[in-house]
Design a protein around this motif. Structure first.
Motif, PDB file in Angstrom:
ATOM      1  N   ARG A  33       1.331   8.325   5.234  1.00 23.86           N
ATOM      2  CA  ARG A  33       1.736   6.974   5.628  1.00 23.86           C
ATOM      3  C   ARG A  33       2.486   6.288   4.492  1.00 23.86           C
ATOM      4  O   ARG A  33       2.138   5.195   4.034  1.00 23.86           O
ATOM      5  CB  ARG A  33       0.536   6.165   6.081  1.00 23.86           C
ATOM      6  CG  ARG A  33      -0.103   6.756   7.323  1.00 23.86           C
ATOM      7  CD  ARG A  33      -1.243   5.955   7.812  1.00 23.86           C
ATOM      8  NE  ARG A  33      -2.375   6.129   6.892  1.00 23.86           N
ATOM      9  CZ  ARG A  33      -3.568   5.654   7.097  1.00 23.86           C
ATOM     10  NH1 ARG A  33      -3.826   4.968   8.174  1.00 23.86           N
ATOM     11  NH2 ARG A  33      -4.536   5.860   6.236  1.00 23.86           N
ATOM     12  N   ALA A  34       3.518   6.972   4.033  1.00 23.61           N
ATOM     13  CA  ALA A  34       4.274   6.536   2.860  1.00 23.61           C
ATOM     14  C   ALA A  34       4.913   5.168   3.040  1.00 23.61           C
ATOM     15  O   ALA A  34       5.227   4.511   2.053  1.00 23.61           O
ATOM     16  CB  ALA A  34       5.336   7.578   2.510  1.00 23.61           C
ATOM     17  N   TRP A  35       5.095   4.725   4.264  1.00 22.54           N
ATOM     18  CA  TRP A  35       5.719   3.423   4.491  1.00 22.54           C
ATOM     19  C   TRP A  35       4.862   2.280   3.949  1.00 22.54           C
ATOM     20  O   TRP A  35       5.354   1.185   3.755  1.00 22.54           O
ATOM     21  CB  TRP A  35       5.996   3.209   5.978  1.00 22.54           C
ATOM     22  CG  TRP A  35       4.777   3.306   6.834  1.00 22.54           C
ATOM     23  CD1 TRP A  35       3.881   2.314   7.125  1.00 22.54           C
ATOM     24  CD2 TRP A  35       4.301   4.469   7.493  1.00 22.54           C
ATOM     25  NE1 TRP A  35       2.875   2.795   7.927  1.00 22.54           N
ATOM     26  CE2 TRP A  35       3.108   4.118   8.174  1.00 22.54           C
ATOM     27  CE3 TRP A  35       4.767   5.784   7.584  1.00 22.54           C
ATOM     28  CZ2 TRP A  35       2.379   5.034   8.935  1.00 22.54           C
ATOM     29  CZ3 TRP A  35       4.033   6.686   8.349  1.00 22.54           C
ATOM     30  CH2 TRP A  35       2.859   6.311   9.007  1.00 22.54           C
ATOM     31  N   ARG A  36       3.591   2.557   3.666  1.00 22.65           N
ATOM     32  CA  ARG A  36       2.714   1.514   3.134  1.00 22.65           C
ATOM     33  C   ARG A  36       3.062   1.157   1.696  1.00 22.65           C
ATOM     34  O   ARG A  36       2.913   0.004   1.290  1.00 22.65           O
ATOM     35  CB  ARG A  36       1.269   1.957   3.251  1.00 22.65           C
ATOM     36  CG  ARG A  36       0.858   2.078   4.727  1.00 22.65           C
ATOM     37  CD  ARG A  36      -0.387   2.838   4.923  1.00 22.65           C
ATOM     38  NE  ARG A  36      -1.547   2.105   4.427  1.00 22.65           N
ATOM     39  CZ  ARG A  36      -2.765   2.589   4.437  1.00 22.65           C
ATOM     40  NH1 ARG A  36      -2.985   3.805   4.884  1.00 22.65           N
ATOM     41  NH2 ARG A  36      -3.775   1.880   3.993  1.00 22.65           N
ATOM     42  N   ALA A  37       3.481   2.118   0.912  1.00 21.76           N
ATOM     43  CA  ALA A  37       3.917   1.896  -0.475  1.00 21.76           C
ATOM     44  C   ALA A  37       4.947   2.976  -0.801  1.00 21.76           C
ATOM     45  O   ALA A  37       4.687   3.884  -1.581  1.00 21.76           O
ATOM     46  CB  ALA A  37       2.742   1.952  -1.429  1.00 21.76           C
ATOM     47  N   PRO A  38       6.129   2.911  -0.184  1.00 22.04           N
ATOM     48  CA  PRO A  38       7.081   4.014  -0.267  1.00 22.04           C
ATOM     49  C   PRO A  38       7.642   4.294  -1.654  1.00 22.04           C
ATOM     50  O   PRO A  38       8.043   5.412  -1.940  1.00 22.04           O
ATOM     51  CB  PRO A  38       8.193   3.593   0.690  1.00 22.04           C
ATOM     52  CG  PRO A  38       8.116   2.113   0.735  1.00 22.04           C
ATOM     53  CD  PRO A  38       6.651   1.790   0.591  1.00 22.04           C
ATOM     54  N   LEU A  39       7.644   3.293  -2.521  1.00 16.74           N
ATOM     55  CA  LEU A  39       8.193   3.493  -3.855  1.00 16.74           C
ATOM     56  C   LEU A  39       7.158   3.941  -4.872  1.00 16.74           C
ATOM     57  O   LEU A  39       7.488   4.213  -6.021  1.00 16.74           O
ATOM     58  CB  LEU A  39       8.876   2.210  -4.342  1.00 16.74           C
ATOM     59  CG  LEU A  39      10.169   1.877  -3.603  1.00 16.74           C
ATOM     60  CD1 LEU A  39      10.658   0.491  -3.972  1.00 16.74           C
ATOM     61  CD2 LEU A  39      11.231   2.924  -3.885  1.00 16.74           C
ATOM     62  N   ILE A  73       7.509  14.938   7.557  1.00 24.92           N
ATOM     63  CA  ILE A  73       6.102  15.243   7.833  1.00 24.92           C
ATOM     64  C   ILE A  73       5.209  14.650   6.743  1.00 24.92           C
ATOM     65  O   ILE A  73       4.156  14.069   7.029  1.00 24.92           O
ATOM     66  CB  ILE A  73       5.890  16.763   7.986  1.00 24.92           C
ATOM     67  CG1 ILE A  73       6.579  17.249   9.261  1.00 24.92           C
ATOM     68  CG2 ILE A  73       4.411  17.126   7.977  1.00 24.92           C
ATOM     69  CD1 ILE A  73       6.719  18.756   9.360  1.00 24.92           C
ATOM     70  N   ALA A  74       5.654  14.756   5.493  1.00 21.85           N
ATOM     71  CA  ALA A  74       4.880  14.185   4.382  1.00 21.85           C
ATOM     72  C   ALA A  74       4.820  12.664   4.491  1.00 21.85           C
ATOM     73  O   ALA A  74       3.772  12.060   4.234  1.00 21.85           O
ATOM     74  CB  ALA A  74       5.489  14.606   3.053  1.00 21.85           C
ATOM     75  N   TRP A  75       5.933  12.032   4.859  1.00 26.43           N
ATOM     76  CA  TRP A  75       5.937  10.575   5.056  1.00 26.43           C
ATOM     77  C   TRP A  75       4.858  10.176   6.049  1.00 26.43           C
ATOM     78  O   TRP A  75       4.124   9.220   5.837  1.00 26.43           O
ATOM     79  CB  TRP A  75       7.313  10.118   5.570  1.00 26.43           C
ATOM     80  CG  TRP A  75       8.218   9.580   4.513  1.00 26.43           C
ATOM     81  CD1 TRP A  75       8.993  10.292   3.650  1.00 26.43           C
ATOM     82  CD2 TRP A  75       8.446   8.205   4.206  1.00 26.43           C
ATOM     83  NE1 TRP A  75       9.685   9.441   2.831  1.00 26.43           N
ATOM     84  CE2 TRP A  75       9.370   8.160   3.153  1.00 26.43           C
ATOM     85  CE3 TRP A  75       7.959   7.014   4.727  1.00 26.43           C
ATOM     86  CZ2 TRP A  75       9.821   6.970   2.600  1.00 26.43           C
ATOM     87  CZ3 TRP A  75       8.405   5.820   4.177  1.00 26.43           C
ATOM     88  CH2 TRP A  75       9.323   5.805   3.122  1.00 26.43           C
ATOM     89  N   LEU A  76       4.784  10.926   7.146  1.00 29.03           N
ATOM     90  CA  LEU A  76       3.790  10.622   8.181  1.00 29.03           C
ATOM     91  C   LEU A  76       2.370  10.921   7.704  1.00 29.03           C
ATOM     92  O   LEU A  76       1.444  10.147   7.958  1.00 29.03           O
ATOM     93  CB  LEU A  76       4.095  11.411   9.450  1.00 29.03           C
ATOM     94  CG  LEU A  76       5.391  11.029  10.174  1.00 29.03           C
ATOM     95  CD1 LEU A  76       5.668  12.024  11.296  1.00 29.03           C
ATOM     96  CD2 LEU A  76       5.322   9.611  10.693  1.00 29.03           C
TER      97      LEU A  76
END
Length: 132
Positions: free
Chosen positions: A62-68, A56-59
């Motif tokens: 939008r953590a996929w934009r800068a996941p690290l 849920i937090a990833w979504l």
């Protein structure tokens, strides 16, 4: 040329997989410390609320934009895993006691923020080294 704030899909998938693996390790360590049986299904039964909170937090950020990135991705995934995990545990009748919340906060911070911090330091070190 891609923006430095954006990452590739494989990096995002890798980071999400590492987050999930570390949450599973957290659950496995906890189950082992309390000598709970039913290793495989038990680990997933313990981990699913934390995995759901992290997802849920990833979504949400939008953590996929800068996941690290430590901020906001790392912190959001960490807080999401703990807060979402504890909320889902409470809703499903699993125990949520203060010592467990504290252990989860600390352990998941070390796991979910730790590897991101190590990668960030490595990248910073590589950029600051003079090229031969």
């Amino acid at each position: 040329m891609r923006s430095p704030s954006r990452t590739t899909v494989p990096a995002a998938v890798f980071t999400a997989a590492v987050d999930a693996l570390l949450i599973l390790v957290f659950a496995a360590i906890g189950r082992d410390a309390h000598a709970r049986g039913d290793v495989i299904t038990g680990v997933f039964a313990t981990a699913w609320p934390f995995l759901a909170g992290a997802a849920i937090a990833w979504l949400a950020v939008r953590a996929w934009r800068a996941p690290l990135a430590l901020w906001p991705a790392g912190v959001a995934v960490w807080i999401g895993a703990v807060a979402g995990g504890m909320l889902l545990r409470a809703i499903t009748g699993q125990s949520v006691v203060l010592p467990f919340v504290i252990v989860a906060l600390i352990s998941l911070a070390v796991f979910l923020l730790g590897y991101r911090g190590i990668i960030a330091l490595g990248r910073r070190f590589r950029r600051s080294r003079p090229r031969a």
